[in-house]
Design a protein around this motif. Structure first.
Motif, PDB file in Angstrom:
ATOM      1  N   PRO A   1       0.806  -1.225   0.000  1.00 40.78           N
ATOM      2  CA  PRO A   1       0.000   0.000   0.000  1.00 40.78           C
ATOM      3  C   PRO A   1       0.841   1.279   0.000  1.00 40.78           C
ATOM      4  CG  PRO A   1      -0.227  -1.187   2.080  1.00 40.78           C
ATOM      5  CD  PRO A   1       0.540  -2.066   1.152  1.00 40.78           C
ATOM      6  N   TYR A   2       1.976   1.278   0.691  1.00 43.06           N
ATOM      7  CA  TYR A   2       2.826   2.471   0.735  1.00 43.06           C
ATOM      8  C   TYR A   2       3.309   2.839  -0.668  1.00 43.06           C
ATOM      9  CZ  TYR A   2       6.899   5.380   1.469  1.00 43.06           C
ATOM     10  OH  TYR A   2       7.815   6.386   1.393  1.00 43.06           O
ATOM     11  N   LYS A   3       3.818   1.864  -1.413  1.00 44.77           N
ATOM     12  CA  LYS A   3       4.322   2.112  -2.767  1.00 44.77           C
ATOM     13  C   LYS A   3       3.211   2.608  -3.689  1.00 44.77           C
ATOM     14  CE  LYS A   3       6.263  -0.335  -6.731  1.00 44.77           C
ATOM     15  NZ  LYS A   3       6.605  -1.652  -7.251  1.00 44.77           N
ATOM     16  N   GLU A   4       2.057   1.962  -3.636  1.00 46.87           N
ATOM     17  CA  GLU A   4       0.949   2.336  -4.518  1.00 46.87           C
ATOM     18  C   GLU A   4       0.396   3.712  -4.161  1.00 46.87           C
ATOM     19  OE1 GLU A   4       0.079   0.658  -7.331  1.00 46.87           O
ATOM     20  OE2 GLU A   4       1.870  -0.442  -6.773  1.00 46.87           O
ATOM     21  N   PHE A   5       0.311   4.003  -2.872  1.00 51.22           N
ATOM     22  CA  PHE A   5      -0.182   5.313  -2.457  1.00 51.22           C
ATOM     23  C   PHE A   5       0.763   6.412  -2.940  1.00 51.22           C
ATOM     24  CE2 PHE A   5      -0.878   8.732   0.689  1.00 51.22           C
ATOM     25  CZ  PHE A   5      -2.208   8.978   0.412  1.00 51.22           C
ATOM     26  N   ARG A   6       2.057   6.174  -2.876  1.00 44.49           N
ATOM     27  CA  ARG A   6       3.032   7.138  -3.385  1.00 44.49           C
ATOM     28  C   ARG A   6       2.853   7.353  -4.886  1.00 44.49           C
ATOM     29  NH1 ARG A   6       8.882   5.818  -1.883  1.00 44.49           N
ATOM     30  NH2 ARG A   6       9.149   7.519  -3.340  1.00 44.49           N
ATOM     31  N   ARG A   7       2.574   6.292  -5.637  1.00 43.22           N
ATOM     32  CA  ARG A   7       2.322   6.429  -7.079  1.00 43.22           C
ATOM     33  C   ARG A   7       1.113   7.322  -7.332  1.00 43.22           C
ATOM     34  NH1 ARG A   7       0.527   1.682  -9.458  1.00 43.22           N
ATOM     35  NH2 ARG A   7       0.726   2.707 -11.456  1.00 43.22           N
ATOM     36  N   ILE A   8       0.061   7.120  -6.542  1.00 41.94           N
ATOM     37  CA  ILE A   8      -1.162   7.919  -6.696  1.00 41.94           C
ATOM     38  C   ILE A   8      -0.864   9.386  -6.396  1.00 41.94           C
ATOM     39  CG2 ILE A   8      -3.475   8.325  -5.770  1.00 41.94           C
ATOM     40  CD1 ILE A   8      -3.541   5.211  -5.232  1.00 41.94           C
ATOM     41  N   ILE A   9      -0.155   9.637  -5.299  1.00 41.43           N
ATOM     42  CA  ILE A   9       0.189  11.007  -4.908  1.00 41.43           C
ATOM     43  C   ILE A   9       0.988  11.697  -6.019  1.00 41.43           C
ATOM     44  CG2 ILE A   9       1.602  12.372  -3.286  1.00 41.43           C
ATOM     45  CD1 ILE A   9      -0.999  11.443  -2.058  1.00 41.43           C
ATOM     46  N   ARG A  10       1.975  10.994  -6.563  1.00 41.53           N
ATOM     47  CA  ARG A  10       2.785  11.569  -7.650  1.00 41.53           C
ATOM     48  C   ARG A  10       1.938  11.841  -8.890  1.00 41.53           C
ATOM     49  NH1 ARG A  10       6.523   7.283  -7.860  1.00 41.53           N
ATOM     50  NH2 ARG A  10       7.145   7.102  -5.726  1.00 41.53           N
ATOM     51  N   CYS A  11       1.040  10.923  -9.201  1.00 44.89           N
ATOM     52  CA  CYS A  11       0.210  11.065 -10.410  1.00 44.89           C
ATOM     53  C   CYS A  11      -0.670  12.313 -10.352  1.00 44.89           C
ATOM     54  CB  CYS A  11      -0.645   9.814 -10.598  1.00 44.89           C
ATOM     55  SG  CYS A  11      -1.709   9.881 -12.042  1.00 44.89           S
ATOM     56  N   ILE A  12      -1.167  12.640  -9.175  1.00 47.84           N
ATOM     57  CA  ILE A  12      -2.048  13.816  -9.078  1.00 47.84           C
ATOM     58  C   ILE A  12      -1.266  15.104  -8.832  1.00 47.84           C
ATOM     59  CG2 ILE A  12      -4.075  12.481  -8.418  1.00 47.84           C
ATOM     60  CD1 ILE A  12      -3.647  13.348  -5.535  1.00 47.84           C
TER      61      ILE A  12
END
Length: 86
Positions: A63-74
Protein backbone atom coordinates in the motif's frame (compact mmCIF):
# COMPACT_ATOMS: atom_id res chain seq x y z
CA UNK A 1 -27.17 -2.71 -7.28
CA UNK A 2 -29.02 -3.52 -10.48
CA UNK A 3 -30.99 -6.16 -8.57
CA UNK A 4 -29.22 -9.05 -10.31
CA UNK A 5 -27.36 -12.02 -8.89
CA UNK A 6 -23.58 -12.17 -8.60
CA UNK A 7 -23.52 -14.86 -11.27
CA UNK A 8 -25.45 -12.68 -13.73
CA UNK A 9 -23.27 -9.66 -12.92
CA UNK A 10 -20.15 -11.71 -13.67
CA UNK A 11 -21.65 -12.88 -16.98
CA UNK A 12 -22.55 -9.29 -17.88
CA UNK A 13 -19.06 -7.87 -17.41
CA UNK A 14 -17.66 -10.64 -19.62
CA UNK A 15 -20.04 -9.85 -22.50
CA UNK A 16 -18.93 -7.20 -25.03
CA UNK A 17 -22.59 -6.38 -25.85
CA UNK A 18 -23.35 -5.54 -22.21
CA UNK A 19 -25.74 -2.58 -21.91
CA UNK A 20 -28.33 -1.01 -19.64
CA UNK A 21 -31.59 -0.69 -21.48
CA UNK A 22 -33.83 2.16 -20.43
CA UNK A 23 -37.44 1.16 -20.52
CA UNK A 24 -40.71 2.94 -21.14
CA UNK A 25 -41.69 5.09 -18.19
CA UNK A 26 -38.17 5.24 -16.77
CA UNK A 27 -35.77 8.14 -16.63
CA UNK A 28 -33.00 5.91 -17.95
CA UNK A 29 -31.66 5.92 -21.49
CA UNK A 30 -29.95 3.05 -23.27
CA UNK A 31 -26.35 2.94 -22.10
CA UNK A 32 -23.72 0.76 -23.75
CA UNK A 33 -21.34 -0.69 -21.16
CA UNK A 34 -19.36 -3.36 -22.98
CA UNK A 35 -17.24 -5.92 -21.18
CA UNK A 36 -14.73 -5.27 -18.42
CA UNK A 37 -11.97 -5.78 -21.00
CA UNK A 38 -13.58 -3.16 -23.28
CA UNK A 39 -13.75 -0.76 -20.36
CA UNK A 40 -10.09 -1.22 -19.38
CA UNK A 41 -8.93 -0.98 -23.01
CA UNK A 42 -10.79 2.29 -23.42
CA UNK A 43 -8.94 3.82 -20.47
CA UNK A 44 -5.59 2.35 -21.55
CA UNK A 45 -5.93 4.12 -24.90
CA UNK A 46 -6.82 7.50 -23.34
CA UNK A 47 -4.53 10.20 -24.78
CA UNK A 48 -6.12 13.46 -23.58
CA UNK A 49 -5.13 13.15 -19.92
CA UNK A 50 -2.95 10.90 -17.79
CA UNK A 51 -4.50 7.72 -16.44
CA UNK A 52 -2.96 5.74 -13.61
CA UNK A 53 -3.87 2.09 -13.27
CA UNK A 54 -3.97 0.91 -9.67
CA UNK A 55 -4.69 -2.74 -9.06
CA UNK A 56 -6.40 -3.85 -5.88
CA UNK A 57 -3.89 -6.69 -5.51
CA UNK A 58 -0.99 -4.23 -5.67
CA UNK A 59 -2.61 -2.04 -3.01
CA UNK A 60 -2.88 -5.06 -0.73
CA UNK A 61 0.68 -6.18 -1.42
CA UNK A 62 2.37 -2.81 -1.00
CA UNK A 63 0.00 0.00 0.00
CA UNK A 64 2.83 2.47 0.73
CA UNK A 65 4.32 2.11 -2.77
CA UNK A 66 0.95 2.34 -4.52
CA UNK A 67 -0.18 5.31 -2.46
CA UNK A 68 3.03 7.14 -3.38
CA UNK A 69 2.32 6.43 -7.08
CA UNK A 70 -1.16 7.92 -6.70
CA UNK A 71 0.19 11.01 -4.91
CA UNK A 72 2.78 11.57 -7.65
CA UNK A 73 0.21 11.06 -10.41
CA UNK A 74 -2.05 13.82 -9.08
CA UNK A 75 0.90 16.18 -8.84
CA UNK A 76 1.35 16.30 -5.08
CA UNK A 77 4.49 15.77 -3.11
CA UNK A 78 4.51 14.19 0.28
CA UNK A 79 7.21 13.36 2.73
CA UNK A 80 7.82 9.61 3.18
CA UNK A 81 7.26 9.87 6.92
CA UNK A 82 3.99 11.77 6.47
CA UNK A 83 2.64 8.85 4.45
CA UNK A 84 3.76 6.34 7.07
CA UNK A 85 2.33 8.39 9.97
CA UNK A 86 -1.10 8.86 8.45
Amino acid sequence: HYNISYDNAIKSIGYSGNALKGGTGTNNAYQFLGSWSDHVSGWMNEKEFPVLFVRYEDMLRNPYKEFRRIIRCIGLTVDRFDVLRK
